[in-house]
Design an enzyme around this catalytic site. Structure first.
Site, short mmCIF file in Angstrom:
data_model
loop_
_atom_site.label_atom_id
_atom_site.label_comp_id
_atom_site.label_asym_id
_atom_site.label_seq_id
_atom_site.Cartn_x
_atom_site.Cartn_y
_atom_site.Cartn_z
N GLY B 48 -37.59 -29.13 -38.64
CA GLY B 48 -38.10 -29.78 -37.44
C GLY B 48 -38.98 -28.82 -36.67
N GLY B 50 -41.32 -28.59 -32.79
CA GLY B 50 -41.76 -29.24 -31.56
C GLY B 50 -42.24 -28.22 -30.57
N THR B 51 -42.47 -28.67 -29.35
CA THR B 51 -42.97 -27.75 -28.33
C THR B 51 -41.94 -26.66 -28.04
OG1 THR B 51 -42.13 -29.34 -26.77
CG2 THR B 51 -44.50 -29.33 -27.12
N TYR B 52 -40.67 -26.98 -28.26
CA TYR B 52 -39.60 -26.03 -27.94
C TYR B 52 -39.54 -24.88 -28.93
CZ TYR B 52 -37.55 -28.43 -31.85
OH TYR B 52 -37.37 -28.92 -33.10
N GLY B 53 -40.05 -25.11 -30.18
CA GLY B 53 -39.91 -24.13 -31.24
C GLY B 53 -39.65 -24.85 -32.55
N VAL B 55 -36.76 -25.85 -35.92
CA VAL B 55 -35.39 -25.92 -36.41
C VAL B 55 -35.38 -25.62 -37.90
CG1 VAL B 55 -33.33 -27.34 -36.68
CG2 VAL B 55 -34.80 -27.67 -34.69
N LYS B 70 -31.90 -23.45 -34.27
CA LYS B 70 -32.99 -23.85 -33.38
C LYS B 70 -33.57 -22.59 -32.79
CE LYS B 70 -33.81 -27.27 -29.76
NZ LYS B 70 -33.19 -28.40 -29.07
N ASP B 166 -31.73 -38.10 -22.49
CA ASP B 166 -32.67 -38.31 -23.59
C ASP B 166 -31.96 -38.92 -24.79
OD1 ASP B 166 -35.15 -38.38 -24.73
OD2 ASP B 166 -35.21 -36.27 -25.29
#
Lengths: 280, 360
Positions: B48, B50-53, B55, B70, B166
């Site tokens: 995975g 995303g903007t967060y980093g 996975v 993560k 969420d």
């Protein structure tokens, strides 16, 4: 992959007993005293008490200046004290760790401020402190690692609020004394942060001790109510005694003494880490 | 959609990249899949991003267990570890419930935070997609099994004063045997005596699952927003497609399309069934809309899925417009939909082949 058959029944909700605060950060006074000895910058254990008191005041002043909410300041004080349980004042400059703790606490308590702003306040508060944003950024990682990433701190404010609103307690105390009683209890609670009580006792015990001591000071029968709820008398007594000792001590301590500790701390060479003093 | 990919495990993980030489924490360059993370983990694949980093799926060398790591990127220059990361770290560190994803450890590599979770092989979004593409449907007892676990996990959060904010299928991890775990706490918040009003956090919940009070600009929403999302998920499991699929308007604009999509299925809300409706910021504007074309068509929409009367009745109570009368998680679990059923039998339920009526 999770075999639910062998695991205990699920908890209804998160309780203090299940928290990282309870599991990792309820230390015995002896453990704290031992760490103080190990980490001290001075042969006199009282100097460590003074240093922590000094930085509690520093954090409070910085928090007020930066308009950070009281609860975040309280969390920062707990972070600060936990950090110096693990590390020595000789290894890490409290002038850097204190603002970093406040910055992290403000983010965790959902009232974050920009590092830039905080650094601006630092300079106003203390000419000695010329740490910049990038120092805070480095120290942030160091701080949360020392805290084992346990960031949720249970504060005694909520239990105290609940106790003070308890109908049975309100009944025992005559209405005309309510306000005075309430203020005294809050006052005592804020002063608990001047000590390591927040490292050694669960938040509800600290709140109970404040109820007990406020009653004693004002000659009100609040303790009668306390004995009706389920309390750990010995721990409440311990908290009360620690507070009394702190007041005794502070009443005889001259402002000068804190200044001396400050001078001593700032004279420590933290290698190249501390940036040079600002030009006036 | 906004924040679509936090902690989600997409259907087909890309094939494991050749393990590059151990990559130090080089921040700005496009991160390659590291062969090793920390001291104990061998990376199998990236699952995975995303903007967060990112996975990663990895193996813990110490006990050979599978984990999901993560790896958080540092988001805003000069602001250090983000708000979102702090929310997630602070909360997952404390939580322990069979239906909430469990954290094994956290460690730093240079300036990168690594959160190590137990590995769960899939998620509900992926399962739904798989069924849709093969024209299959969920067995009714599987839906009940998932809903029971979801409400159980969410109830634990709500009783602990935590709102998830969420809830959506891609944040519901689901093993092959349909064990459910709620994941991704980047938007979650403790709502007991908050220091800052909730609405200052900006928009929450992916728009398809966003409760009507949020769509109408409510500033003082409650944990009922999570329950609405559960209702959306229950319907989505019945239909194998999302119930309200509005396209998201940018920024702080009114989410008109999403509201229209909701009204078309549930009808337009009325102040007599939702007293506080008239106080909501966007209501003056929305109340001007013609009621034409808006009627309660929920039962018709679900017709193909042939829900039981109990299922339909619970769904209506989860999708109540008025958040004050919407069921709480505890009330939902007491509903006749669950009470009359056998939780153990549900847990054994498997995906039924298509009964032919899965279309539309």
């Amino acid at each position: 992959m999770a075999s639910s058959s062998s695991s205990p029944p699920a908890k209804r909700y998160l309780e203090f007993q299940d928290s990282t605060h309870s599991a990792h950060w309820l230390l015995s006074p002896a453990e704290v005293a031992e760490a103080d000895m190990r980490h001290s910058f001075s042969a006199d254990p009282v100097d460590v008490f003074k240093a922590k008191l000094l930085y509690t005041q520093y954090l409070t002043a910085l928090g007020r200046r930066a308009r950070v909410r009281q609860r975040a300041v309280a969390t920062a004080i707990v972070y600060f004290r936990r950090f110096y349980y693990k590390y020595s004042f000789l290894e890490h400059d409290p002038l850097l760790i204190a603002p970093t703790a406040l910055w992290v606490a403000s983010k965790v308590e959902e009232c974050s401020m920009q590092a830039k702003m905080l650094v601006g306040h630092l300079a106003h508060l203390d000419m000695e402190n010329s740490y910049q944003v990038h120092h805070l950024l480095d120290a942030e990682f160091h701080l949360i690692e020392a805290l084992r990433f346990d960031l949720v701190v249970y504060q005694p404010y909520l239990p105290l609020t609940e106790y003070l609103a308890h109908p049975a307690l309100c009944e025992i105390i005559e209405a005309s004394s309510h306000e005075n009683f309430r203020q005294t209890a809050w006052f005592l609670l804020n002063d608990c942060f001047r000590t390591d009580l927040v490292l050694c006792h669960p938040p509800h015990t600290i709140a109970q001790a404040c109820i007990h001591m406020a009653g004693t000071l004002l000659g009100l029968p609040s303790s009668k109510w306390l004995y009706r709820i389920d309390i750990d008398t010995q721990q409440v007594e311990e908290v009360t005694m620690t507070l009394v000792r702190m007041y005794d001590y502070c009443s005889t301590m001259a402002d000068r003494e804190l200044q001396e500790v400050h001078a001593e701390l700032t004279s420590i060479q933290w290698g190249a880490r501390r940036p040079p003093r600002r030009a006036n | 959609m906004k924040r679509a990919s936090e902690a989600q495990l997409p259907p087909r993980p890309p094939p494991p990249l050749p393990s590059s030489p151990r990559e130090p924490s080089a921040p700005s360059a496009a991160p390659a899949t590291p062969g090793v993370i920390g001291q104990h983990y061998d990376v199998l694949s990236k699952v995975g991003e995303g903007t967060y980093g990112s996975v990663y799926k990895a193996i813990d060398r110490r006990d050979l267990s599978e984990v999901a790591i993560k790896r958080m990127k540092n988001t805003r220059e000069g602001e250090g570890i983000s708000h979102t990361a702090y929310r997630e770290i602070a909360l997952v560190r404390e939580l322990r419930h069979p239906n909430v994803v469990s954290l094994k450890e956290i460690f730093l590599v240079g300036r990168e935070l690594n959160l190590v979770f137990e590995f769960v092989a899939g998620d509900l979004a992926e399962r739904i997609k798989q069924l849709r593409e093969t024209h299959a449907t969920f067995a009714p007892q599987t839906i009940r099994h998932v809903m029971r676990q979801l409400l159980d996990g969410l109830g634990y959060l709500h009783r602990s004063w935590i709102m998830h904010r969420d809830i959506k299928p891609s944040n519901i991890l689901m093993s092959v045997d349909s064990h459910v775990k709620i994941a991704d706490f980047g938007l979650a918040r403790i709502f007991r005596s908050p220091l800052r009003a909730l609405h200052h956090d900006g928009p929450v919940v992916t728009v398809w699952y966003r409760a009507p009070e949020l769509l109408l600009g409510s500033k003082q929403y409650t944990s009922a927003v999570d329950v609405w999302a559960c209702g959306c998920i229950m319907a989505e499991m019945m239909l194998t497609r999302a119930l309200f699929t509005g396209s998201e308007a940018k920024g702080n604009e009114l989410q008109q399309d999403q509201l229209v999509k909701v009204f078309r299925v549930l009808g337009k809300p009325r102040p007599d069934e939702w007293p506080k409706l008239t106080e909501l910021p966007h209501w003056p504007q929305v109340s001007q809309w013609s009621s034409q074309g808006y009627a309660d068509l929920l039962a018709q929409r679900l017709n193909g899925a042939q829900p039981s009367p109990e299922a339909l009745s619970l769904l209506r109570k989860l999708l109540k417009y008025d958040p004050d009368t919407r069921l709480t998680t505890d009330q939902a679990l007491q509903d006749s939909y669950f009470v009359g059923s056998d939780a153990h039998a549900d847990a054994g339920g498997v995906v039924a082949p298509s009964a032919g009526a899965s279309g539309r």
